[in-house]
Design a protein around this motif. Sequence first.
Motif, mmCIF file in Angstrom:
data_model
loop_
_atom_site.group_PDB
_atom_site.id
_atom_site.type_symbol
_atom_site.label_atom_id
_atom_site.label_comp_id
_atom_site.label_asym_id
_atom_site.label_seq_id
_atom_site.Cartn_x
_atom_site.Cartn_y
_atom_site.Cartn_z
ATOM 1 N N PHE A 161 10.945 -1.305 0.094
ATOM 2 C CA PHE A 161 10.224 -0.513 -0.900
ATOM 3 C C PHE A 161 11.001 0.765 -1.224
ATOM 4 C CE2 PHE A 161 6.883 -2.764 1.486
ATOM 5 C CZ PHE A 161 6.390 -3.541 0.462
ATOM 6 N N HIS A 211 5.276 4.301 2.324
ATOM 7 C CA HIS A 211 3.825 4.101 2.381
ATOM 8 C C HIS A 211 3.345 4.347 3.808
ATOM 9 C CE1 HIS A 211 3.850 2.493 -1.677
ATOM 10 N NE2 HIS A 211 4.928 1.805 -1.349
ATOM 11 N N TYR A 263 2.476 -0.634 6.992
ATOM 12 C CA TYR A 263 3.000 -1.889 6.455
ATOM 13 C C TYR A 263 2.459 -3.053 7.283
ATOM 14 C CZ TYR A 263 6.332 1.330 4.366
ATOM 15 O OH TYR A 263 6.890 2.365 3.669
ATOM 16 N N LEU A 310 -4.044 -7.148 -3.806
ATOM 17 C CA LEU A 310 -3.636 -6.110 -4.766
ATOM 18 C C LEU A 310 -4.786 -5.780 -5.708
ATOM 19 C CD1 LEU A 310 -0.017 -7.419 -5.527
ATOM 20 C CD2 LEU A 310 -0.560 -5.199 -4.474
ATOM 21 N N ILE A 361 -1.076 -1.956 -1.615
ATOM 22 C CA ILE A 361 -0.504 -1.073 -2.634
ATOM 23 C C ILE A 361 0.669 -1.772 -3.320
ATOM 24 C CG2 ILE A 361 0.629 1.141 -3.044
ATOM 25 C CD1 ILE A 361 -0.693 2.084 -0.382
ATOM 26 N N ASP A 362 1.474 -2.439 -2.521
ATOM 27 C CA ASP A 362 2.671 -3.084 -3.052
ATOM 28 C C ASP A 362 3.020 -4.203 -2.072
ATOM 29 O OD1 ASP A 362 4.846 -3.635 -4.619
ATOM 30 O OD2 ASP A 362 5.815 -1.677 -4.361
#
Lengths: 469, 469
Positions: free
Chosen positions: A274, A278, A281, A307, A313-314
Motif C-alpha cells: 500500500f 493504515h 492489516y 469494502l 479500507i483497501d
Amino acid sequence: MAEDFLARCRAIVGAPRVLIDDADMAPYLTDWRGRFTGRARAVLLPGDTAEVARLVQACADARVPIVPQGGRTGLVLGSVPDASGAAVVLSLRRMNRILEVDTVNRTITVQAGCILQQIQEAAFEAGLLFPLSLAAEGSCTIGGNLSTNAGGTAVLRYGNTRELCLGLEVVTPQGRVWDGLRGLRKDNTGYALRELFVGAEGTLGIITAAVLKLHPQPKAAVTALVAVESPETALGLLSLMQDVCGSSLTAFELMSQFCLRLVAEHFPHLPRPFAQAHAQYALLEVSSSESEAHGLALLESAIEAALEGGLAIDAVVATSHAQSGGLWQLREHIPLAQAAAGKNIKHDVSLPISRIADFIGATDAKLAQSFPGCQVVCFGHLGDGNLHYNVAPPPGGSHDAFLANQDAINRIVHDNVAAFEGSISAEHGIGALKREELKRYKDDVELDMMRAIKGALDPLGIMNPGKIL
Amino acid sequence: MAEDFLARCRAIVGAPRVLIDDADMAPYLTDWRGRFTGRARAVLLPGDTAEVARLVQACADARVPIVPQGGRTGLVLGSVPDASGAAVVLSLRRMNRILEVDTVNRTITVQAGCILQQIQEAAFEAGLLFPLSLAAEGSCTIGGNLSTNAGGTAVLRYGNTRELCLGLEVVTPQGRVWDGLRGLRKDNTGYALRELFVGAEGTLGIITAAVLKLHPQPKAAVTALVAVESPETALGLLSLMQDVCGSSLTAFELMSQFCLRLVAEHFPHLPRPFAQAHAQYALLEVSSSESEAHGLALLESAIEAALEGGLAIDAVVATSHAQSGGLWQLREHIPLAQAAAGKNIKHDVSLPISRIADFIGATDAKLAQSFPGCQVVCFGHLGDGNLHYNVAPPPGGSHDAFLANQDAINRIVHDNVAAFEGSISAEHGIGALKREELKRYKDDVELDMMRAIKGALDPLGIMNPGKIL
C-alpha cells in the motif's frame, strides 16, 4: 551406583549411544533461543520403542529424572534439563521413520523423531496434506509437536496438533509400552488418554509414535492483504469472511502498522503493498478444493462485500504465486524484524475472539501509562484468538535495559489476559519458563486435578520434572 | 444416618427436589431401550452448580455413590443406577438454560441439562450452526452428549462432541467447582482436562456447563443416493468424493441392499429410488457455503467422475428439499425397520476406513459359517469408519430365540473388530453394558492408566461406579 546406571544404559543402546562427554552433550543442553544451558548426567539415544522402554525402566529403578527431547525448538524451556545435572536427556531423534501411509484411511503413522517437514513431504507425495505448519518445521520433531500440542498457521481450518492425531504409542513412566496406535475417527472406549498425553510436555510419559490424520490437498490457495481501521473492524471482517467462505478460509492473520513498519525498515527488499499507511492489516488465505479461479472468486466477493460494508479500507489480492509468497513473507518477517531491532518482551496469549479488540485497547493503554513511549509489536492468528503481543522500549531506548521491566510488563499483560478470560500460553506451552505464571493464573481446583493425574501416572516423579507443575 | 443424608440433601435443594417415592423415581431408573430398571436411594434435582457441588459434598461425606443423569437416552446403561439401591441419581434436567451466545467468538455457553435441539435452535436463531445432530436430539441433553462424546451424522465434517467443546464447568468428586468455561481455540496451559471429562461418562465428575463451538451455517446442502457394487467400491467412491469436494462433503453413509429391503418392507410409502436392486448404496451430502447451485455442481461433477471411473453403478441426485428428505428418510428408517422386524444383536463398531471392506467380508463369512442363514443389517457412517453391524436370525426364524446367540455373536464380531484394529464402541460408550467387553479387548497398560486416573480424581469411588471400569 551411578556407574551401574550408565552401564545398564550402555547395555541397552550400546556405549556410543550414551553420551557423557561435555562436548558430545552440549548440543542437547541449550534451549533454542540460547538463553539457558542446563546440565545432564548423560544423553541417551535409543533407536526403537523397546529401547526407550528399557531405558525408562533403568531410570525408574535408579530414580533418575528423564527429559524427553525432540528437535529442541520449544520456546519455554520444556525440552532441556535444569542446572542440577541430575537428569538424563532422552533424545528421540534417531527414531525418525515414517512407518506407514494409508491413503484410504487418510492417515500416516510415524515415529516420534520424524521432522515435521519430512511428514509434510511424505503426505504430499501420497497426494494428501498434513496441515500442521510452523516456523520451525524444518527442524522440530512430531514428538515435540504432539507433546506441546503445537499450533501454527493452519489451526483456523484444521485445528491444533491434538486434533490432527488419532493414535499414539507411549512409553509410560514405568517403562511399559502403551500401543494406542489406532487410526480411528470414532472410538469411545474409555478415557481420553491420547488427548491427555498430547500437550503434557513429556511429564506423563514419552510419545514414541503416532497415527496422524491427513486431509485432501486443496487445489489452490489464494491470498490477500486487507487494510483495516482497527482491531475491532478486523473482527467484523473475520466474521464476514467466515460467513462467505466457510471452511475455505484457511488463514486470517492480523498485523499492526508498527509491525509492517519494522519489517520495511529491516527488510527493505520486501513488497510494500500500500502507498499509504493504515492502522491494521489482515492477511487472508482462502483455499479451494476446486480451482484457483473458484478460490479467487470467493475471496474477491468477500473483499468486495467488506469494502462496501466499511470493514476494509483497501485491499491487495495476490494474482500470482510469487505475489502471494510476498504477502506471506511480510507476516513471516515480523519476528525476524523484531529480533533485528533488539530484544523485546514476548507474550503468546489467546483470548475469546470477541474480546480481542478490547484486550488490545486496554493493554496498550495500561502499558502506555506505566511505560510511556513503549512500543507494542502486536500480530497473530486472529482467527484462532491467538496474539503475539510483544513489548519493545520507546524509540531510541536500549532494548537490553528495557528487559529489566520484564516482570512488571508480564504482570500488566497477563493480568489483562486473565481479566479478559484468555490464556497466558496459546501455543507455546508452559515448560519451565511459565511454571510460576501458571501457578499464579490457574485456579487451585484445576492445578490440584493436574497434580493428582501427574501423581497417579508418574508416582516417582521422574518424567520431565520441573516442567508445567 | 440414611435420614441424616437425605435431610442434608433436602436442606440443599428443598424437599420437593429430593424424590424418594418409587412412583416419583420410576422415570429416572429405567434405561432408554427399556431393558433394565435399577434402584436408587433418591433422585436429586439440583437447580444450579452450587447445589450440585453441595449435594456431591453430602454424598462424599456419606459415601453415597452418584449416578449423574441427563436425558437418559444412552444405549449402554451409563446413566441409570444398578440394582443395589445404594446410589442416588443426580439429574441435571432442571439446569437447562442457555447462558450466552457470542456471535463474534462463535460460541454458545449452556448448562448441562439443555436439550440438544434447544442448543441447535439457539445457534440457528443467532445465524450460526451447532452441528451435533443425532436421532435422540429432541430429548438428549448436552451434558450427556459431552459425557459420552456423542457422534452422530456430522462427524465427518465437524468432529465428535469433544471437538465441538471449548470449555467446561465441572463439579469434582470432592464437590469442588472447576470453572473451565473458557472460549479459547488455543490454550496450552497444562493437561487436557476438558478432553478427559468429555467421554468419561460421569465417572470422574459432573459436567454442569459447557462452552461449545459454533460454525457458519452452510447456504445449502444437497443429497444423492449412489448405487455401488461392494463395500470396497464404496471406499473408492469415498476417496473420490473427498478429493473433489474437500470439506464440503458433510455426510457419507453406507447401507446394504438388505437394509433398504427391510425399509421398503416395513415403510412402503417411502421412496424407492432405483428400479433395480444393487448390493450397496451410499448416501452423500455436500454442503456449500456459497449456494445450492454451487453444491449441486460439485456433487454432480463428483458423481459423473465416479460413474466414469466405475466407482458408481447408478445415482439419484435430489433436486428438491423434499427429495433430499426422502433419501435421508431411507437411512433414518433402517433402525425403525429393524425394530419392526424384531430384536437383533447390535454392534456399534469403528474401523480404519481402509479395512472396512475386509472386515465386512470376513465377519459376514464367519457368521454365515457359525449361524447359517443369519441376516446382517450393516449400515453406518462410512466416512467416519463407523458401522452399525447388526445380526438378525435367518428368514422366518424367531428373533427372540436368536438372542440366545448374543454372546457367541458378540465374540465373532468383536474378535474381528480387534483383528482389524477397530473399536468395539464407536459412539455409544461403555457404560455398564460393555464393561466386560472392554476388559477383554483393552490392553492392560491402557486399563491400568485409566484406573490410576479414576483413583486419583475420585479416590472414594463414588462417581458413577460400575460404569466403564
